[in-house]
Design a protein around this motif. Structure first.
Motif, PDB file in Angstrom:
ATOM      1  N   LEU A 117      10.697   7.668 -17.325  1.00 49.07           N
ATOM      2  CA  LEU A 117      12.117   8.046 -17.265  1.00 49.07           C
ATOM      3  C   LEU A 117      12.606   8.244 -15.839  1.00 49.07           C
ATOM      4  N   TRP A 118      11.678   8.627 -14.957  1.00 44.45           N
ATOM      5  CA  TRP A 118      12.016   8.850 -13.549  1.00 44.45           C
ATOM      6  C   TRP A 118      12.268   7.533 -12.806  1.00 44.45           C
ATOM      7  N   THR A 119      11.647   6.452 -13.289  1.00 46.63           N
ATOM      8  CA  THR A 119      11.731   5.169 -12.568  1.00 46.63           C
ATOM      9  C   THR A 119      13.161   4.652 -12.392  1.00 46.63           C
ATOM     10  N   PRO A 120      14.023   4.670 -13.436  1.00 48.27           N
ATOM     11  CA  PRO A 120      15.386   4.169 -13.195  1.00 48.27           C
ATOM     12  C   PRO A 120      16.150   4.910 -12.088  1.00 48.27           C
ATOM     13  N   PRO A 121      16.188   6.255 -12.075  1.00 48.70           N
ATOM     14  CA  PRO A 121      16.868   6.889 -10.929  1.00 48.70           C
ATOM     15  C   PRO A 121      16.209   6.527  -9.590  1.00 48.70           C
ATOM     16  N   HIS A 122      14.863   6.495  -9.575  1.00 53.52           N
ATOM     17  CA  HIS A 122      14.139   6.141  -8.347  1.00 53.52           C
ATOM     18  C   HIS A 122      14.581   4.772  -7.851  1.00 53.52           C
ATOM     19  N   PHE A 123      14.528   3.790  -8.735  1.00 51.76           N
ATOM     20  CA  PHE A 123      14.773   2.437  -8.259  1.00 51.76           C
ATOM     21  C   PHE A 123      16.249   2.110  -8.102  1.00 51.76           C
ATOM     22  N   TRP A 124      17.089   2.541  -9.055  1.00 52.42           N
ATOM     23  CA  TRP A 124      18.510   2.168  -8.960  1.00 52.42           C
ATOM     24  C   TRP A 124      19.182   2.803  -7.745  1.00 52.42           C
ATOM     25  N   ALA A 125      18.721   3.997  -7.343  1.00 51.68           N
ATOM     26  CA  ALA A 125      19.291   4.599  -6.124  1.00 51.68           C
ATOM     27  C   ALA A 125      19.039   3.655  -4.939  1.00 51.68           C
ATOM     28  N   LEU A 126      17.820   3.102  -4.886  1.00 53.10           N
ATOM     29  CA  LEU A 126      17.506   2.145  -3.817  1.00 53.10           C
ATOM     30  C   LEU A 126      18.299   0.849  -4.009  1.00 53.10           C
ATOM     31  N   ALA A 127      18.372   0.398  -5.271  1.00 56.86           N
ATOM     32  CA  ALA A 127      19.051  -0.869  -5.552  1.00 56.86           C
ATOM     33  C   ALA A 127      20.531  -0.814  -5.158  1.00 56.86           C
ATOM     34  N   PRO A 144       0.788  -1.252   0.000  1.00 57.29           N
ATOM     35  CA  PRO A 144       0.000   0.000   0.000  1.00 57.29           C
ATOM     36  C   PRO A 144       0.809   1.286   0.000  1.00 57.29           C
ATOM     37  N   ARG A 145       2.078   1.235   0.402  1.00 54.66           N
ATOM     38  CA  ARG A 145       2.821   2.501   0.513  1.00 54.66           C
ATOM     39  C   ARG A 145       3.157   3.117  -0.830  1.00 54.66           C
ATOM     40  N   ILE A 146       3.137   2.305  -1.882  1.00 57.47           N
ATOM     41  CA  ILE A 146       3.482   2.824  -3.203  1.00 57.47           C
ATOM     42  C   ILE A 146       2.273   3.481  -3.879  1.00 57.47           C
ATOM     43  N   GLU A 179      15.909 -10.183   3.076  1.00 56.83           N
ATOM     44  CA  GLU A 179      15.662  -9.573   4.389  1.00 56.83           C
ATOM     45  C   GLU A 179      14.453  -8.634   4.365  1.00 56.83           C
ATOM     46  N   ARG A 180      14.461  -7.743   3.360  1.00 58.09           N
ATOM     47  CA  ARG A 180      13.462  -6.679   3.263  1.00 58.09           C
ATOM     48  C   ARG A 180      12.042  -7.221   3.071  1.00 58.09           C
ATOM     49  N   THR A 181      11.928  -8.388   2.435  1.00 53.30           N
ATOM     50  CA  THR A 181      10.598  -8.850   2.021  1.00 53.30           C
ATOM     51  C   THR A 181      10.134 -10.120   2.747  1.00 53.30           C
ATOM     52  N   VAL A 201       5.156  -8.920 -18.266  1.00 53.87           N
ATOM     53  CA  VAL A 201       6.389  -8.369 -18.832  1.00 53.87           C
ATOM     54  C   VAL A 201       7.439  -8.125 -17.734  1.00 53.87           C
ATOM     55  N   TYR A 202       7.044  -7.416 -16.649  1.00 55.03           N
ATOM     56  CA  TYR A 202       8.044  -7.115 -15.620  1.00 55.03           C
ATOM     57  C   TYR A 202       8.339  -8.332 -14.738  1.00 55.03           C
ATOM     58  N   THR A 203       7.315  -8.776 -13.986  1.00 50.78           N
ATOM     59  CA  THR A 203       7.563  -9.799 -12.955  1.00 50.78           C
ATOM     60  C   THR A 203       8.001 -11.140 -13.561  1.00 50.78           C
ATOM     61  N   SER A 247      13.624  11.245  -4.762  1.00 53.54           N
ATOM     62  CA  SER A 247      12.884  10.894  -5.990  1.00 53.54           C
ATOM     63  C   SER A 247      11.387  10.816  -5.714  1.00 53.54           C
ATOM     64  N   ILE A 248      11.026  10.369  -4.533  1.00 60.11           N
ATOM     65  CA  ILE A 248       9.605  10.241  -4.185  1.00 60.11           C
ATOM     66  C   ILE A 248       8.975  11.629  -3.985  1.00 60.11           C
ATOM     67  N   SER A 249       9.649  12.486  -3.221  1.00 60.55           N
ATOM     68  CA  SER A 249       9.135  13.858  -3.049  1.00 60.55           C
ATOM     69  C   SER A 249       9.067  14.574  -4.391  1.00 60.55           C
TER      70      SER A 249
HETATM   71  C1  HEM Z   1       9.694  -1.001 -12.103  1.00 59.86           C
HETATM   72  C2  HEM Z   1       9.443   0.075 -11.383  1.00 59.86           C
HETATM   73  C3  HEM Z   1       9.679   0.232  -9.894  1.00 59.86           C
HETATM   74  C4  HEM Z   1      10.397  -0.549  -9.049  1.00 59.86           C
HETATM   75  C5  HEM Z   1      11.172  -1.825  -9.354  1.00 59.86           C
HETATM   76  C6  HEM Z   1      10.259   0.031  -7.723  1.00 59.86           C
HETATM   77  C7  HEM Z   1      10.796  -0.499  -6.574  1.00 59.86           C
HETATM   78  C8  HEM Z   1      10.638   0.003  -5.334  1.00 59.86           C
HETATM   79  C9  HEM Z   1      11.113  -0.630  -4.133  1.00 59.86           C
HETATM   80  C10 HEM Z   1      11.820  -1.974  -4.093  1.00 59.86           C
HETATM   81  C11 HEM Z   1      10.773   0.169  -3.098  1.00 59.86           C
HETATM   82  C12 HEM Z   1      11.076  -0.084  -1.625  1.00 59.86           C
HETATM   83  C13 HEM Z   1       9.832  -0.651  -1.055  1.00 59.86           C
HETATM   84  C14 HEM Z   1      10.050  -1.369   0.214  1.00 59.86           C
HETATM   85  O1  HEM Z   1      10.947  -0.986   0.976  1.00 59.86           O
HETATM   86  O2  HEM Z   1       9.294  -2.330   0.433  1.00 59.86           O
HETATM   87  C15 HEM Z   1      10.092   1.300  -3.623  1.00 59.86           C
HETATM   88  C16 HEM Z   1       9.582   2.328  -2.864  1.00 59.86           C
HETATM   89  C17 HEM Z   1       8.680   3.235  -3.342  1.00 59.86           C
HETATM   90  N1  HEM Z   1       8.258   3.357  -4.640  1.00 59.86           N
HETATM   91 FE1  HEM Z   1       8.995   2.373  -6.232  1.00 59.86          FE
HETATM   92  N2  HEM Z   1       9.484   1.149  -7.794  1.00 59.86           N
HETATM   93  C18 HEM Z   1       9.106   1.293  -9.092  1.00 59.86           C
HETATM   94  C19 HEM Z   1       8.290   2.268  -9.593  1.00 59.86           C
HETATM   95  C20 HEM Z   1       7.564   3.125  -8.810  1.00 59.86           C
HETATM   96  C21 HEM Z   1       6.540   4.004  -9.314  1.00 59.86           C
HETATM   97  C22 HEM Z   1       6.107   4.097 -10.766  1.00 59.86           C
HETATM   98  C23 HEM Z   1       6.049   4.675  -8.239  1.00 59.86           C
HETATM   99  C24 HEM Z   1       4.990   5.716  -8.194  1.00 59.86           C
HETATM  100  C25 HEM Z   1       4.799   6.610  -9.121  1.00 59.86           C
HETATM  101  C26 HEM Z   1       6.797   4.246  -7.066  1.00 59.86           C
HETATM  102  C27 HEM Z   1       6.613   4.737  -5.785  1.00 59.86           C
HETATM  103  C28 HEM Z   1       7.308   4.335  -4.690  1.00 59.86           C
HETATM  104  C29 HEM Z   1       7.121   4.898  -3.351  1.00 59.86           C
HETATM  105  C30 HEM Z   1       6.142   5.999  -2.960  1.00 59.86           C
HETATM  106  C31 HEM Z   1       7.987   4.206  -2.517  1.00 59.86           C
HETATM  107  C32 HEM Z   1       8.198   4.434  -1.017  1.00 59.86           C
HETATM  108  C33 HEM Z   1       7.381   3.477  -0.239  1.00 59.86           C
HETATM  109  C34 HEM Z   1       7.666   3.621   1.235  1.00 59.86           C
HETATM  110  O3  HEM Z   1       7.415   4.698   1.800  1.00 59.86           O
HETATM  111  O4  HEM Z   1       8.112   2.641   1.802  1.00 59.86           O
HETATM  112  N3  HEM Z   1       7.702   3.306  -7.463  1.00 59.86           N
HETATM  113  N4  HEM Z   1      10.034   1.197  -4.983  1.00 59.86           N
END
Ligand code: HEM
Ligand SMILES: CC(C)=CCC/C(C)=C/CC/C(C)=C/COP(=O)(O)OP(=O)(O)O
Length: 317
Positions: free
Chosen positions: A185-195, A26-28, A83-85, A137-139, A283-285
């Motif tokens: 386009l935003w997704t790779p920086p969002h996710f790879w930073a976490l990865a 739900p957090r996403i 660990e995380r999941t 496609v993804y999973t 990236s989220i903000s």
């Molecule tokens: C293939 C695309 C994406 C991948 C692989 C991905 C992966 C992840 C992962 C692994 C987390 C950490 C979650 C956790 O700790 O359980 C995360 C957090 C998050 N993602 Fe993404 N994400 C993707 C796209 C998106 C998109 C499109 C959105 C929304 C527009 C999004 C919104 C968020 C938010 C809001 C969080 C923070 C959740 C929290 O507060 O714990 N993500 N993402």
């Protein structure tokens, strides 16, 4: 005695509800809804029908929840090992995979019906295709097989923006596809930073995330390029498309500057996990504020205000 049984039963019921809730990750979802809302407001030129908004956000929520639940069923093996999941409802044994699947099918059916009846068929089909794309496609196809998994997979997360536009107009336009592209386009920086921060976990279960396969230096370079292209794409909504106005342009400019700054810092400090974490959180903000900027910019009151100010300035000049 009876009271104790009742309260125990009650507690168990609440726990079950909580487990199903957690299956939906739900957090996403709120951020997915904010992108949908940004798109709806621009499409409706600032005047969104409140009922349509409610229906579309509810339909979008149910579709995303369905997609995430099926993902939890499919990925239960690796989720157990990471660990995380590990504490997710299926690996921890709180929900049976079969029950989760039934739950997901119910969510998808309600989502499709709601959108088809109260919004339109295009919105319903798009949301449904988001579920299919995310799962097949993804999973299924990409996540375990290529380090480009999330680049293509990001398209699923960008679909809610199309759903919003379609719900308002019954069709898709250049602006709709541009908002789609911004999230994509935003997704790779969002996710790879976490990865970068949790690459050891992914390596352990053999998921070929980019930092695992290509290493940190390549990943931060890729993050840098995608950040630049994302910020460039956000500007196109103001010029040449003209779908958003000057307030949006200012917000996109400031946020874009910050995004580029943080991405640059990571490029300079590839091994610093704290810098990666900062970029991930930002990236989220970033996406949240950018889409809120789209909404506020589109409002009639904003237009009136900006017109009044510009008339005033002309008057002084
Ligand atoms: C293939 C695309 C994406 C991948 C692989 C991905 C992966 C992840 C992962 C692994 C987390 C950490 C979650 C956790 O700790 O359980 C995360 C957090 C998050 N993602 Fe993404 N994400 C993707 C796209 C998106 C998109 C499109 C959105 C929304 C527009 C999004 C919104 C968020 C938010 C809001 C969080 C923070 C959740 C929290 O507060 O714990 N993500 N993402
Ligand atoms: C319109 C519609 C239905 C869209 C669906 C969009 C959707 C569900 C996007 C989610 C993207 C996301 C957060 C992926 C998590 O990846 P992961 O599963 O690899 O994360 P994990 O490692 O936490 O399991």
């Amino acid at each position: 005695m009876i009271e104790t049984n009742v309260s125990r039963h009650h507690e168990t019921f609440l726990q079950v509800v909580q487990s199903y809730y957690q299956l939906t990750k739900p957090r996403i979802i709120p951020l997915l809804l904010i992108t949908t809302a940004g798109s709806m407001w621009i499409a409706a030129k600032g005047e969104v029908d409140p009922l349509l908004l409610l229906v579309t956000l509810t339909g979008g929520t149910l579709a995303a929840a369905s997609a995430q639940t099926i993902n939890c069923v499919y990925d239960r093996d690796i989720d157990y090992d990471m660990e995380r999941t590990r504490h997710r409802p299926i690996p921890s044994g709180k929900v049976q995979p079969r029950d989760a699947l039934i739950f997901a099918i119910a969510l998808a059916t309600i989502s499709f019906t709601l959108l088809a009846v109260f919004a339109n068929l295009l919105a319903a089909l798009l949301a449904f295709s988001g579920i299919v794309f995310y799962i097949l496609v993804y999973t299924h196809w990409l996540k375990r097989h290529t380090p480009q998994n999330i680049v293509v997979g990001g398209a699923a997360g960008a679909i809610p923006a199309l759903v919003g536009w379609a719900a308002v107009t019954g069709t898709l336009s250049w602006s709709a596809w541009l908002i789609f592209a911004i999230v994509f386009l935003w997704t790779p920086p969002h996710f790879w930073a976490l990865a970068l921060m949790i690459k050891d976990d992914y390596a352990k279960v053999g998921i070929p995330m980019l930092p695992v396969i290509e290493g940190t230096t390549v990943t931060v370079k890729q993050i840098w390029y995608y950040t630049l292209v994302t910020v460039f794409a956000t500007v196109l909504l103001f010029y040449p498309l003209g779908a958003s106005g000057i307030l949006y342009a200012a917000i996109a400019g400031i946020l874009g500057g910050l995004f580029i700054h943080k991405s640059w810092r990571l490029l300079q400090n590839p091994e610093d996990r704290a810098v990666a974490k900062e970029l991930f959180l930002f990236s989220i903000s970033y996406m949240m504020l950018l889409c809120l900027g789209m909404v506020v910019d589109s409002l009639p009151v904003t237009h009136n205000l900006i017109n009044a100010v510009s008339n005033h300035l002309h008057f002084i000049a």
